[in-house]
Design an enzyme around this catalytic site. Structure first.
Site, PDB file in Angstrom:
ATOM      1  N   HIS A  93      -4.572   9.994   1.929  1.00 47.80           N
ATOM      2  CA  HIS A  93      -4.973   8.846   1.117  1.00 47.80           C
ATOM      3  C   HIS A  93      -6.205   9.227   0.278  1.00 47.80           C
ATOM      4  O   HIS A  93      -7.226   9.678   0.818  1.00 47.80           O
ATOM      5  CB  HIS A  93      -5.312   7.665   2.026  1.00 47.80           C
ATOM      6  CG  HIS A  93      -5.915   6.502   1.298  1.00 47.80           C
ATOM      7  ND1 HIS A  93      -7.203   6.062   1.513  1.00 47.80           N
ATOM      8  CD2 HIS A  93      -5.392   5.701   0.334  1.00 47.80           C
ATOM      9  CE1 HIS A  93      -7.446   5.027   0.724  1.00 47.80           C
ATOM     10  NE2 HIS A  93      -6.373   4.787   0.012  1.00 47.80           N
TER      11      HIS A  93
ATOM     12  N   GLU B 118       5.029   1.947   0.122  1.00 49.99           N
ATOM     13  CA  GLU B 118       3.853   2.307   0.934  1.00 49.99           C
ATOM     14  C   GLU B 118       3.203   1.113   1.622  1.00 49.99           C
ATOM     15  O   GLU B 118       3.016   0.061   1.003  1.00 49.99           O
ATOM     16  CB  GLU B 118       2.843   2.984   0.003  1.00 49.99           C
ATOM     17  CG  GLU B 118       1.500   3.313   0.649  1.00 49.99           C
ATOM     18  CD  GLU B 118       0.634   4.154  -0.266  1.00 49.99           C
ATOM     19  OE1 GLU B 118       1.177   4.998  -1.016  1.00 49.99           O
ATOM     20  OE2 GLU B 118      -0.587   3.971  -0.251  1.00 49.99           O
TER      21      GLU B 118
ATOM     22  N   ASP C 282      -6.534   8.875   5.859  1.00 49.30           N
ATOM     23  CA  ASP C 282      -7.699   9.032   4.974  1.00 49.30           C
ATOM     24  C   ASP C 282      -8.710   9.882   5.736  1.00 49.30           C
ATOM     25  O   ASP C 282      -9.171   9.504   6.814  1.00 49.30           O
ATOM     26  CB  ASP C 282      -8.290   7.664   4.630  1.00 49.30           C
ATOM     27  CG  ASP C 282      -9.387   7.772   3.578  1.00 49.30           C
ATOM     28  OD1 ASP C 282      -9.273   7.087   2.553  1.00 49.30           O
ATOM     29  OD2 ASP C 282     -10.342   8.547   3.778  1.00 49.30           O
TER      30      ASP C 282
ATOM     31  N   GLU D 276      -3.202  12.613  -3.674  1.00 49.99           N
ATOM     32  CA  GLU D 276      -3.387  11.349  -4.396  1.00 49.99           C
ATOM     33  C   GLU D 276      -4.693  11.380  -5.185  1.00 49.99           C
ATOM     34  O   GLU D 276      -5.730  11.836  -4.690  1.00 49.99           O
ATOM     35  CB  GLU D 276      -3.432  10.165  -3.425  1.00 49.99           C
ATOM     36  CG  GLU D 276      -3.678   8.841  -4.156  1.00 49.99           C
ATOM     37  CD  GLU D 276      -3.694   7.615  -3.239  1.00 49.99           C
ATOM     38  OE1 GLU D 276      -3.892   7.771  -2.021  1.00 49.99           O
ATOM     39  OE2 GLU D 276      -3.507   6.501  -3.765  1.00 49.99           O
TER      40      GLU D 276
ATOM     41  N   ASP E 131       2.682   0.725  -3.835  1.00 46.85           N
ATOM     42  CA  ASP E 131       1.759   0.515  -2.715  1.00 46.85           C
ATOM     43  C   ASP E 131       1.672  -0.974  -2.420  1.00 46.85           C
ATOM     44  O   ASP E 131       1.346  -1.774  -3.304  1.00 46.85           O
ATOM     45  CB  ASP E 131       0.387   1.071  -3.103  1.00 46.85           C
ATOM     46  CG  ASP E 131      -0.584   1.091  -1.931  1.00 46.85           C
ATOM     47  OD1 ASP E 131      -0.264   0.504  -0.879  1.00 46.85           O
ATOM     48  OD2 ASP E 131      -1.653   1.692  -2.073  1.00 46.85           O
TER      49      ASP E 131
HETATM   50 MG   LIG Z   1      -2.289   2.873  -0.255  1.00 50.74          MG
END
Ligand SMILES: [Mg+2]
Length: 387
Positions: free
Chosen positions: A315, A238, A288, A337, A212
Site C-alpha cells: 500500500h 480492493e 502498508d 502503488e 478501491d
Molecule cells: Mg486502498
C-alpha cells in the site's frame, strides 16, 4: 554493537511551493469517497471531515558508536507515546543489528494492549529506523541488505480519480476511489458504474484499471457492484469489507470466484495475512510498510505469500523510501502503488516526495543507492516530541 538510545522527535520537513499553475483542483478536493462512515450523512460527503489528524513524528535510533538511523512515523501522539514510554526504554542495550529479534521483542511487548492499530504504527516506525541504522552502519542501501535488487526498477501504478493526469504522467495502470456505498442505494450503484465506464472509455483496453472501496461495503453490496462492473474488466477490486470481518472476506471469495480481490492495508502484524493466505481469501495482499510492523513484518508477509503463490503489492509503496526499498528487493512485490493527490498540471517533482527519495518518471522509479533508506534529512537539532 548495542543500541544507545531511541528518541522521538518533531520532524522539520521542507515545504514546497510549485511554480507551475495547476490545471484544476485535485480529485482529493472533492467528495465523496466511499468509506466506513458512508452510512452517516454527517460524515459521508467529505472524508476529511472525520479522518484523524494525528500528524507525524520521527524516531531516531542511535548505536553505541554514535551512528544514527531514523524513520518518519505515523499515528501521531498515541503512537509516539508507545515508543517514548514503552518500546524505546526496553530496546536500549539490545543488539542494534538484530532486526528480527527486535521486531519480535516489540510485537510481544505490545501484547498487553494489542499489537495492531496504533501500536503497530509505533512498531513500524522503530523497525524502519533500525533498518536505516543497519544500512548506515554497513554502508549499504537497505534493498541490498534484504538480498535485492530483485528487479532493475519499480513499475508504478497511480492511485486517484484524476485518471487523465495519470495517463499524461506515463502510468500504465490507474486505480480509482469508489465514491458511493450501500447507503447510497441504486442511484449510488449507477453512479459508481458511470465513473468506471467513463474511465474505461478514457483509457481504452490497453491500460489496467482498479477500484478501491476503502472498507465501505458489506458482502451483499460487494457482490452486486462486482457483477455490475464485470464488463469493464477491472484488474482488481480492493478492500471492500471491514478488515476485521474475516468471515465476510471468505463469503465474498466464494461468491466471486472470477473477480481478482485485493486487501490488507488495514491489517496489522503478519497474523491476518497468514490467515488470508491459508484460507485463500484474496489474490493480492497489500500491507502498508509503515503500519503493519515495518520492513521486518513485510518481509515475513512476503515470504508466506510467495510460498502460497499469492501476490503482494505494498500500500502506497512508491510514496515512501521504505516501500521503495522493499519493492526493489523482494521478488514477490511485482507492482508499486503511487498515490497521486497533487493537482493535475503540476509536475510531481514540484510538490511530492522527501529529499533524496525519487519520484516516478513515466511510471517507473528506482530508489536511492545511498546507505540506509537514503533520506536526505538531518534530524540533528529536531526538538523532542515530548517536552
Ligand atoms: Mg486502498
Amino acid at each position: 554493537m548495542k543500541l544507545r538510545s531511541i528518541r522521538v522527535l518533531k520532524p522539520e520537513l521542507p515545504t514546497r511551493t510549485p511554480t507551475t499553475p495547476p490545471r484544476r483542483e485535485p480529485w482529493t478536493a472533492h467528495g465523496p469517497v466511499a468509506c466506513p462512515l458512508t452510512r452517516y450523512p454527517r460524515y459521508a460527503a467529505w472524508r476529511p471531515s472525520w479522518l484523524p489528524r494525528f500528524g507525524g513524528y520521527a524516531v531516531v535510533v542511535e548505536a553505541a558508536d554514535g551512528t544514527t538511523g531514523f524513520a518518519l512515523g505515523g499515528g501521531g501522539t498515541p503512537a509516539a507515546a508507545v515508543i517514548h514510554e514503552h518500546l524505546g526504554p526496553r530496546l536500549v542495550d539490545e543488539p542494534c543489528l538484530a532486526t528480527e529479534r527486535l521486531y519480535d521483542l516489540m510485537l510481544r511487548l505490545c501484547m498487553p494492549f494489542g499489537a495492531g492499530g496504533l501500536a503497530s504504527f509505533a512498531t513500524s516506525a522503530v523497525d524502519l529506523a533500525l533498518w536505516d541504522l543497519k544500512g548506515k552502519l554497513l554502508g549499504r542501501p537497505v534493498y541490498e541488505l534484504l538480498g535485492g535488487p530483485a528487479r532493475d526498477h519499480l513499475t508504478c501504478y497511480a492511485t486517484g480519480n484524476d485518471t487523465d493526469w495519470h495517463l499524461e504522467l506515463g502510468f500504465g495502470a490507474s486505480k480509482m476511489a469508489c465514491p458511493y456505498g450501500p447507503a447510497d442505494g441504486l442511484d449510488g450503484l449507477r453512479r459508481n458504474e458511470e465513473l468506471v465506464a467513463s474511465r474505461r472509455e478514457l483509457v481504452g483496453p490497453g491500460v489496467e484499471l482498479m477500484l478501491d472501496c476503502w472498507m465501505a461495503f458489506d458482502e451483499e453490496y460487494t457482490v452486486r457492484l462486482a457483477e455490475t462492473l464485470r464488463p469493464y474488466r477491472l484488474k482488481w477490486l480492493e478492500e471492500c469489507l471491514i478488515p476485521e470481518d474475516l468471515d465476510a472476506h471468505a463469503a465474498v471469495r466464494a461468491r466471486l470466484p472470477w473477480q481478482t480481490l485485493a486487501t490488507g492495508e488495514h491489517w496489522y502484524t503478519p497474523y491476518p495475512f497468514q490467515h488470508a493466505v491459508a484460507h485463500r481469501l484474496v489474490d493480492i495482499l497489500q500491507p502498508d510498510i509503515a503500519w503493519c510492523g515495518g520492513l521486518t513484518a513485510v518481509s515475513r508477509i512476503c515470504a508466506l505469500a510467495e510460498a502460497a503463490g499469492t501476490n503482494v503489492i505494498l500500500h502506497g509503496g512508491g510514496n515512501s523510501p521504505y516501500g521503495q526499498h522493499a519493492s526493489l528487493a523482494l521478488p514477490g512485490l511485482t507492482w508499486t502503488e503511487y498515490f497521486v493527490g497533487t493537482p493535475p498540471g503540476v509536475p510531481l517533482q514540484e510538490l511530492g516526495g522527501w529529499p533524496g527519495v525519487p519520484l516516478p518518471q513515466d511510471g517507473v522509479l528506482r530508489p536511492s543507492d545511498a546507505p540506509g533508506f537514503g533520506v536526505e534529512l538531518d534530524p540533528t537539532g529536531w526538538a523532542p516530541y515530548f517536552g
